[in-house]
Design a protein around this motif. Structure first.
Motif, short mmCIF file in Angstrom:
data_model
loop_
_atom_site.label_atom_id
_atom_site.label_comp_id
_atom_site.label_asym_id
_atom_site.label_seq_id
_atom_site.Cartn_x
_atom_site.Cartn_y
_atom_site.Cartn_z
N ILE A 83 0.93 -1.21 -0.08
CA ILE A 83 -0.10 -0.03 -0.21
C ILE A 83 0.90 1.11 0.14
O ILE A 83 2.07 1.18 0.31
N ILE A 84 0.32 2.36 -0.58
CA ILE A 84 0.96 3.43 -0.51
C ILE A 84 -0.05 4.45 -0.02
O ILE A 84 -1.23 4.64 -0.18
N TYR A 85 0.53 5.20 1.01
CA TYR A 85 -0.20 6.45 1.79
C TYR A 85 0.14 7.66 1.26
O TYR A 85 1.19 7.98 1.22
N LYS A 86 -0.73 8.66 0.73
CA LYS A 86 -0.52 10.01 0.24
C LYS A 86 -1.43 10.95 1.42
O LYS A 86 -2.40 11.04 1.18
N GLY A 87 -0.57 11.72 2.18
CA GLY A 87 -0.99 12.65 3.01
C GLY A 87 -0.99 14.19 2.47
O GLY A 87 -0.63 14.38 1.27
N ASN A 88 -1.05 15.09 3.47
CA ASN A 88 -0.88 16.44 3.18
C ASN A 88 0.47 16.77 3.22
O ASN A 88 1.28 15.90 3.27
N LYS A 89 0.81 18.21 3.15
CA LYS A 89 2.39 18.42 2.99
C LYS A 89 3.31 18.07 4.06
O LYS A 89 4.43 17.93 4.14
N ASN A 90 2.42 17.78 5.35
CA ASN A 90 3.08 17.42 6.73
C ASN A 90 3.19 15.85 6.51
O ASN A 90 4.04 15.26 6.99
N GLY A 91 2.15 15.00 5.89
CA GLY A 91 2.35 13.67 6.08
C GLY A 91 3.06 13.17 4.95
O GLY A 91 3.57 12.11 5.25
N GLY A 92 3.09 13.84 3.72
CA GLY A 92 3.80 13.36 2.70
C GLY A 92 3.49 11.78 2.10
O GLY A 92 2.12 11.59 2.39
N GLU A 93 4.39 11.26 1.73
CA GLU A 93 3.74 9.82 0.89
C GLU A 93 4.78 8.63 1.73
O GLU A 93 5.82 8.85 2.08
N LEU A 94 3.97 7.78 2.19
CA LEU A 94 4.46 6.58 2.90
C LEU A 94 3.94 4.98 1.93
O LEU A 94 2.87 5.22 1.44
N SER A 95 5.04 4.42 2.04
CA SER A 95 4.63 3.03 1.50
C SER A 95 4.79 1.92 2.38
O SER A 95 5.90 2.20 3.32
N ARG A 96 4.14 1.08 2.19
CA ARG A 96 4.37 -0.24 3.32
C ARG A 96 4.41 -1.43 2.48
O ARG A 96 3.29 -1.65 1.37
N THR A 97 5.14 -2.32 2.78
CA THR A 97 5.38 -3.97 2.25
C THR A 97 4.04 -4.43 3.16
O THR A 97 3.70 -4.28 4.16
N PHE A 98 3.90 -5.74 2.54
CA PHE A 98 2.70 -6.73 3.26
C PHE A 98 3.27 -6.78 4.74
O PHE A 98 2.49 -6.61 5.69
N SER A 99 4.58 -7.23 4.93
CA SER A 99 5.07 -7.50 6.32
C SER A 99 4.79 -6.09 7.19
O SER A 99 4.43 -6.37 8.39
N GLN A 100 5.32 -5.12 6.64
CA GLN A 100 5.58 -3.92 7.44
C GLN A 100 4.11 -3.22 7.92
O GLN A 100 3.62 -3.17 9.10
N GLN A 101 3.12 -3.52 6.85
CA GLN A 101 1.76 -3.25 7.42
C GLN A 101 1.10 -4.21 8.41
O GLN A 101 0.37 -3.82 8.99
N MET A 102 1.31 -5.28 8.14
CA MET A 102 0.79 -6.59 9.10
C MET A 102 1.65 -6.32 10.47
O MET A 102 0.63 -6.53 11.54
N ALA A 103 2.50 -5.73 10.63
CA ALA A 103 3.29 -5.38 12.04
C ALA A 103 2.50 -4.33 12.71
O ALA A 103 2.75 -4.35 14.01
N TYR A 104 1.51 -3.42 12.01
CA TYR A 104 1.17 -2.58 12.86
C TYR A 104 -0.05 -3.04 13.69
O TYR A 104 -0.72 -2.36 14.64
N ASP A 105 -0.52 -4.53 13.50
CA ASP A 105 -1.25 -5.09 14.36
C ASP A 105 -0.53 -6.01 15.45
O ASP A 105 -0.06 -7.02 15.11
N PRO A 106 -0.16 -5.66 16.61
CA PRO A 106 0.51 -6.17 17.60
C PRO A 106 0.25 -7.65 18.06
O PRO A 106 1.30 -8.25 18.18
N GLY A 107 -0.66 -8.14 17.57
CA GLY A 107 -1.34 -9.52 17.82
C GLY A 107 -1.33 -10.24 16.68
O GLY A 107 -1.75 -11.36 16.70
N ALA A 108 -0.88 -9.86 15.54
CA ALA A 108 -0.72 -10.61 14.19
C ALA A 108 0.03 -11.57 14.21
O ALA A 108 1.51 -11.45 14.62
N LEU A 109 -0.07 -12.63 13.37
CA LEU A 109 1.07 -13.81 13.12
C LEU A 109 1.73 -13.06 12.14
O LEU A 109 1.46 -12.08 11.31
#
Length: 453
Positions: A272-298
């Motif tokens: 996924i790619i996230y695009k925010g305002n001038k403060n947030g900018g642009e972020l991209s996440r791999t499958f592994s990186q995005q899944m890691a935001y759920d602390p209880g995820a496998l």
């Protein structure tokens, strides 16, 4: 009460809630006494200027003397359908709908002969509605003693949100008429977390897996892992995802689901790619990186061990398919063929996180749920503000009574099974015979599938 609303109002959230400072961002801004409405509104303005996707469109000099809800609304872009604000100390400020109050949804239909029929389309398990005996496919004749018509449907739905109990007259649809009428009382209350529903169909030696998902809560990876382990051990060759009533939820859980379907992906594949305002900018996440935001995820590797390795997937959708559910559709497309059947989705191509006062002691009890990012897939494709349109348009109400979800005779599911097993195209000859006049989960009826996580 707080836990009830946490379950009922799910957004797609990428990050945990965080502390927003009250440092001044405008030297000319007035200084208001702590505890006043103006002080709260100033904090809201500071927070929105920093994080809101359309921050550059906010008024330079808003009216700080407005009520907090009206002040928040005055900051929103005309393009924004989804941002909202709640006071955690006042449950009455939370969005209300028939679904989150009572655990069901209905649709008002006009049949080809002009007759008006109201059908129950969704009943949550372990909800007040299911406990009262409501079932998908039932016909509602009256709400609180009033017969439902096209002209009073909106008014009746809005009146439900202020009640703690509703009386319904319901019956079963058979051969063009309602039989077995009875009165049912549904009390306002808590709906438990919804389970995954799976089926395996087989014809001529070919197996098809079916998975109905009501939402995408954090902590669902173990349940997903179990279902896909069963699918894989059974040797399914096709997969049908039923997301027709899925408002969304956790992007991390959506990433976990997507990790278990296609071939040719790894933990480091872009999700996924996230695009925010001038403060947030642009972020991209791999499958592994995005899944890691759920602390209880496998982990990705644990889930991917049960990946089906498919080249295509069928997805059932409606106008209630939103947020993380839409991300699944859009973000699988770089890696496999996605065949969508049903209706166009809601069109919530955005994400964010909760903004609240984390100071101790807390000085402001209001909680912001703003749009912070637009979301895109690995190929940079997004922009589905008007919804994602299906390749095969099918109206689930064209065949009454509505069959249970997962029943092979149910309209959307049977359409896909026919395509898989008979290779027939969906003609939808009866598409215009039944007109949908109103649905209780439409955005205008208090839709609140907005909670990023």
């Amino acid at each position: 009460m707080k836990d009830f609303f946490k379950i009922q109002f799910l957004w797609v959230m990428m990050l945990s809630a965080f502390t927003v400072s009250c440092n001044r961002t405008d030297d000319d801004a007035p200084d208001f006494p702590e505890g006043t409405t103006e002080y709260t509104n100033r904090w809201i303005q500071d927070s929105m200027r920093r994080y809101y996707y359309w921050a550059d469109q906010m008024p330079a000099k808003p009216d700080y003397h407005l009520s907090t809800k009206d002040f928040f609304k005055s900051l929103l872009s005309s393009q924004d359908r989804f941002s909202f604000i709640v006071n955690t100390a006042d449950p009455n400020t939370y969005p209300k709908s028939v679904r989150n109050l009572f655990g069901f949804d209905y649709a008002i239909l006009q049949l080809s002969g002009g007759e008006i029929v109201t059908v129950v389309k969704l009943v949550l398990k372990n909800s007040p509605a299911s406990n009262s005996g409501l079932e998908r496919g039932m016909v509602i004749k009256k709400i609180n003693g009033q017969a439902i018509t096209a002209s009073n449907a909106k008014q009746l739905t809005e009146s439900i949100s202020s009640k703690t109990v509703i009386d319904l007259t319901v019956g079963n649809w058979q051969n063009g008429s309602v039989i077995n009428e009875k009165n049912v009382t549904v009390y306002y209350g808590y709906s438990l977390e919804q389970p995954l529903l799976s089926k395996i169909f087989e014809q001529n030696g070919k197996k098809t897996g079916y998975l109905y998902m009501y939402d995408f809560p954090d902590g669902m990876t173990s349940a997903l892992n179990q279902k896909f382990s069963e699918f894989k051990s059974s040797g399914i060759q096709e997969l049908i995802l039923d997301l027709r009533y899925n408002y969304g939820g956790s992007v991390s859980s959506a990433a976990a689901l997507c990790a278990m379907i296609p071939s040719g992906i790894s933990a480091n594949s872009k999700f996924i790619i996230y695009k925010g305002n001038k403060n947030g900018g642009e972020l991209s996440r791999t499958f592994s990186q995005q899944m890691a935001y759920d602390p209880g995820a496998l982990s990705f590797d644990a889930l991917h061990a049960h990946s089906l390795g498919l080249n295509r997937v069928y997805v059932l959708t409606s106008g209630s398919t939103a947020s993380a559910a839409e991300i699944v559709i859009n973000n699988l497309k770089p890696y496999m063929e996605v065949i969508q059947v049903g209706e166009a989705t809601l069109g919530k191509d955005m994400a964010g996180f909760i903004i609240e006062d984390k100071r101790k002691p807390k000085k402001i009890t209001w909680q912001l749920h703003p749009v912070i990012y637009k979301v895109f897939n690995a190929n940079g494709e997004g922009g589905y503000i008007n919804g994602i349109s299906p390749q095969f348009a099918v109206n689930e109400f064209n065949s009454l009574p509505l069959m249970p979800l997962g029943d092979p005779a149910e309209a959307l599911l049977s359409s896909v099974l026919n395509k898989i097993y008979s290779k027939q195209e969906n003609t939808n000859a009866d598409e215009n015979e039944i007109k949908v006049l109103f649905q209780s989960d439409s955005p205008a009826a208090g839709f609140s599938g907005l909670n990023f996580k």
